[in-house]
Motif scaffolding. Structure first.
Motif, PDB file in Angstrom:
ATOM      1  N   PHE A  36       0.819  -1.208   0.000  1.00 15.81           N
ATOM      2  CA  PHE A  36       0.000   0.000   0.000  1.00 15.81           C
ATOM      3  C   PHE A  36       0.857   1.265   0.000  1.00 15.81           C
ATOM      4  N   ALA A  37       1.982   1.234   0.719  1.00 16.04           N
ATOM      5  CA  ALA A  37       2.835   2.422   0.806  1.00 16.04           C
ATOM      6  C   ALA A  37       3.727   2.569  -0.420  1.00 16.04           C
ATOM      7  N   ILE A  38       4.338   1.476  -0.852  1.00 13.81           N
ATOM      8  CA  ILE A  38       5.254   1.509  -2.010  1.00 13.81           C
ATOM      9  C   ILE A  38       4.922   0.341  -2.960  1.00 13.81           C
ATOM     10  N   PRO A  39       3.707   0.307  -3.508  1.00 12.45           N
ATOM     11  CA  PRO A  39       3.297  -0.852  -4.313  1.00 12.45           C
ATOM     12  C   PRO A  39       4.116  -1.031  -5.587  1.00 12.45           C
ATOM     13  N   MET A  40       4.461   0.076  -6.277  1.00 10.97           N
ATOM     14  CA  MET A  40       5.214  -0.061  -7.530  1.00 10.97           C
ATOM     15  C   MET A  40       6.602  -0.638  -7.271  1.00 10.97           C
ATOM     16  N   LEU A  41       7.281  -0.152  -6.253  1.00 13.44           N
ATOM     17  CA  LEU A  41       8.595  -0.691  -5.912  1.00 13.44           C
ATOM     18  C   LEU A  41       8.489  -2.160  -5.536  1.00 13.44           C
ATOM     19  N   THR A  42       7.411  -2.520  -4.849  1.00 11.88           N
ATOM     20  CA  THR A  42       7.223  -3.910  -4.414  1.00 11.88           C
ATOM     21  C   THR A  42       7.064  -4.845  -5.611  1.00 11.88           C
ATOM     22  N   VAL A  43       6.231  -4.468  -6.575  1.00 11.87           N
ATOM     23  CA  VAL A  43       6.031  -5.347  -7.736  1.00 11.87           C
ATOM     24  C   VAL A  43       7.280  -5.365  -8.619  1.00 11.87           C
ATOM     25  N   ILE A  44       8.040  -4.273  -8.643  1.00 10.44           N
ATOM     26  CA  ILE A  44       9.305  -4.260  -9.391  1.00 10.44           C
ATOM     27  C   ILE A  44      10.289  -5.241  -8.770  1.00 10.44           C
ATOM     28  N   LEU A  45      10.391  -5.213  -7.428  1.00  5.09           N
ATOM     29  CA  LEU A  45      11.295  -6.149  -6.742  1.00  5.09           C
ATOM     30  C   LEU A  45      10.868  -7.600  -6.993  1.00  5.09           C
ATOM     31  N   ALA A  46       9.561  -7.835  -7.000  1.00 10.66           N
ATOM     32  CA  ALA A  46       9.061  -9.186  -7.274  1.00 10.66           C
ATOM     33  C   ALA A  46       9.439  -9.628  -8.683  1.00 10.66           C
ATOM     34  N   ASN A  47       9.306  -8.732  -9.640  1.00 12.71           N
ATOM     35  CA  ASN A  47       9.640  -9.068 -11.026  1.00 12.71           C
ATOM     36  C   ASN A  47      11.144  -9.250 -11.204  1.00 12.71           C
ATOM     37  N   ILE A  48      11.939  -8.475 -10.481  1.00 11.87           N
ATOM     38  CA  ILE A  48      13.397  -8.646 -10.525  1.00 11.87           C
ATOM     39  C   ILE A  48      13.774 -10.038 -10.024  1.00 11.87           C
ATOM     40  N   TRP A  49      13.172 -10.434  -8.911  1.00 10.37           N
ATOM     41  CA  TRP A  49      13.465 -11.773  -8.381  1.00 10.37           C
ATOM     42  C   TRP A  49      13.042 -12.860  -9.368  1.00 10.37           C
ATOM     43  N   HIS A  50      11.934 -12.614 -10.036  1.00  8.82           N
ATOM     44  CA  HIS A  50      11.409 -13.611 -10.973  1.00  8.82           C
ATOM     45  C   HIS A  50      12.274 -13.737 -12.222  1.00  8.82           C
ATOM     46  N   GLY A  51      12.822 -12.628 -12.717  1.00  9.64           N
ATOM     47  CA  GLY A  51      13.491 -12.671 -14.019  1.00  9.64           C
ATOM     48  C   GLY A  51      14.996 -12.569 -14.027  1.00  9.64           C
ATOM     49  N   THR A  52      15.620 -12.401 -12.858  1.00 12.92           N
ATOM     50  CA  THR A  52      17.071 -12.206 -12.816  1.00 12.92           C
ATOM     51  C   THR A  52      17.834 -13.407 -13.356  1.00 12.92           C
ATOM     52  N   ALA A  53      17.317 -14.606 -13.124  1.00 18.89           N
ATOM     53  CA  ALA A  53      18.029 -15.818 -13.543  1.00 18.89           C
ATOM     54  C   ALA A  53      18.239 -15.860 -15.051  1.00 18.89           C
ATOM     55  N   PHE A  54      17.302 -15.317 -15.819  1.00 21.44           N
ATOM     56  CA  PHE A  54      17.456 -15.308 -17.278  1.00 21.44           C
ATOM     57  C   PHE A  54      18.653 -14.455 -17.678  1.00 21.44           C
ATOM     58  N   SER A  55      18.779 -13.280 -17.078  1.00 20.62           N
ATOM     59  CA  SER A  55      19.938 -12.424 -17.356  1.00 20.62           C
ATOM     60  C   SER A  55      21.223 -13.082 -16.878  1.00 20.62           C
ATOM     61  N   MET A  56      21.154 -13.738 -15.729  1.00 23.25           N
ATOM     62  CA  MET A  56      22.335 -14.414 -15.192  1.00 23.25           C
ATOM     63  C   MET A  56      22.867 -15.452 -16.167  1.00 23.25           C
ATOM     64  N   MET A  57      21.979 -16.251 -16.752  1.00 26.08           N
ATOM     65  CA  MET A  57      22.416 -17.296 -17.682  1.00 26.08           C
ATOM     66  C   MET A  57      23.022 -16.696 -18.950  1.00 26.08           C
ATOM     67  N   ASN A  58      22.405 -15.638 -19.471  1.00 25.08           N
ATOM     68  CA  ASN A  58      22.941 -15.001 -20.667  1.00 25.08           C
ATOM     69  C   ASN A  58      24.313 -14.403 -20.412  1.00 25.08           C
ATOM     70  N   PHE A  59      24.461 -13.691 -19.297  1.00 22.88           N
ATOM     71  CA  PHE A  59      25.744 -13.064 -18.990  1.00 22.88           C
ATOM     72  C   PHE A  59      26.801 -14.104 -18.626  1.00 22.88           C
ATOM     73  N   GLN A  60      26.382 -15.175 -17.987  1.00 22.29           N
ATOM     74  CA  GLN A  60      27.325 -16.226 -17.632  1.00 22.29           C
ATOM     75  C   GLN A  60      27.930 -16.855 -18.881  1.00 22.29           C
ATOM     76  N   SER A  61      27.080 -17.121 -19.867  1.00 19.47           N
ATOM     77  CA  SER A  61      27.560 -17.682 -21.132  1.00 19.47           C
ATOM     78  C   SER A  61      28.485 -16.705 -21.856  1.00 19.47           C
ATOM     79  N   ALA A  62      28.111 -15.405 -21.841  1.00 23.43           N
ATOM     80  CA  ALA A  62      28.935 -14.404 -22.515  1.00 23.43           C
ATOM     81  C   ALA A  62      30.278 -14.224 -21.821  1.00 23.43           C
ATOM     82  N   LEU A  63      30.281 -14.193 -20.499  1.00 24.21           N
ATOM     83  CA  LEU A  63      31.536 -14.010 -19.756  1.00 24.21           C
ATOM     84  C   LEU A  63      32.476 -15.183 -19.934  1.00 24.21           C
ATOM     85  N   ASP A  64      31.918 -16.382 -20.060  1.00 25.22           N
ATOM     86  CA  ASP A  64      32.757 -17.556 -20.294  1.00 25.22           C
ATOM     87  C   ASP A  64      33.462 -17.479 -21.646  1.00 25.22           C
TER      88      ASP A  64
END
Length: 292
Positions: free
Chosen positions: A156-184
């Motif tokens: 109720f106080a910071i709903p947009m930040l809350t849903v952004i944090l939820a989406n970050i947690w949900h989608g970070t692994a996809f970026s991690m895999m792409n960057f991991q492959s590129a860094l290798d």
């Protein structure tokens, strides 16, 4: 002459083999887009007189849409949600991939699945988990209470930040895999040469590593952009677009108009905004990669 005929025959065979794929593309991709564009110029509805008599009304839906203050709010919320999610997923995914670089298989085999768990979950499950975590009596407020900190009504106080944090947690692994492959794929000898020349870790990262993976960064950004623009279930389950219009994004507003207010024509007109935003950003990212 025979070689020319043989070449034409081969091209004809390739065309025949591609026909099923082209047909599927037309049926399941091109046709829905064309129908969406057409219906946005009609009075299509789920019930009532308009449901029985489909009429072409021209730009009426668009005139109504651009006069609607709620549309402007939903566009702003969508862009804020998109920007926050992209920054969080890109930065956090890169940091995790960087810390997993050159680690042994056992370490990567344990850490990788932990981050992948959030990504493979459906949006509804992620929304329920995050609602429980950020709820008034949720895990995070329980932790605050344990340390005698003031509790926060996150949804109720910071709903947009809350849903952004939820989406970050949900989608970070996809970026991690792409960057991991590129860094290798970054040559170790180039980094070693930079260190020999006196470059520090920060300079090596800025001048060597990031330029080597810039195409991966652009591609990952484009894919995350398109997936984030379509996020619906996560926000709808956590806040329903509220409180008020604080988390009302275009997909949720489109759903309300099309299926709750039953004005499908107006809802499809709103969806065209999402299509235009996606196309513009995709062209922008593609040009960046071409220029490189």
């Amino acid at each position: 002459m025979k070689k020319k005929q043989s070449g034409l025959l081969e091209e004809a065979k390739k065309s025949v083999l591609l026909m099923p794929s082209v047909l599927l593309l037309l049926v399941f991709f091109v046709t829905p887009i064309l129908l969406t564009v057409y219906y946005s110029f009609t009075n299509l509805a789920l019930s009532g007189e308009n449901a029985r008599q489909l009429k072409f009304i021209g730009l009426s839906n668009y005139f109504t849409m651009f006069k609607d203050r709620t549309v402007r709010i939903s566009i702003t919320n969508t862009l804020v949600f998109l920007l926050g999610s992209l920054i969080g997923q890109q930065v956090l995914g890169f940091i995790i991939a960087l810390n997993m670089r050159n680690k042994n298989r056992v370490f990567r085999g344990i850490v990788g699945p932990i981050f992948l768990a959030g990504w493979i979950m459906p949006e509804v499950v992620v929304a329920l988990c995050c609602s429980t975590f950020f709820g008034d009596s949720g895990t995070l407020n329980q932790i605050f209470s344990f340390f005698h900190l003031p509790q926060v009504e996150f949804l109720f106080a910071i709903p947009m930040l809350t849903v952004i944090l939820a989406n970050i947690w949900h989608g970070t692994a996809f970026s991690m895999m792409n960057f991991q492959s590129a860094l290798d794929g970054v040559p170790a000898d180039i980094e070693e040469a930079a260190r020999v020349d006196g470059a520090g870790p920060f300079q090596t990262m800025i001048r060597i590593v990031l330029p080597c993976i810039k195409n991966t960064i652009a591609t990952n950004t484009m894919l995350n952009t398109l997936s984030t623009l379509g996020v619906f279930g996560l926000i709808y389950m956590m806040t329903g677009g509220g409180p008020g219009t604080k988390t009302l994004t275009l997909p949720i507003f489109m759903y309300r108009q099309a299926f709750i207010s039953q004005q499908l024509g107006y809802g499809t007109a709103i969806s065209m905004i999402l299509l235009v935003i996606g196309i513009v950003l995709s062209v922008f990212y593609t040009r960046i990669m071409r220029n490189d």
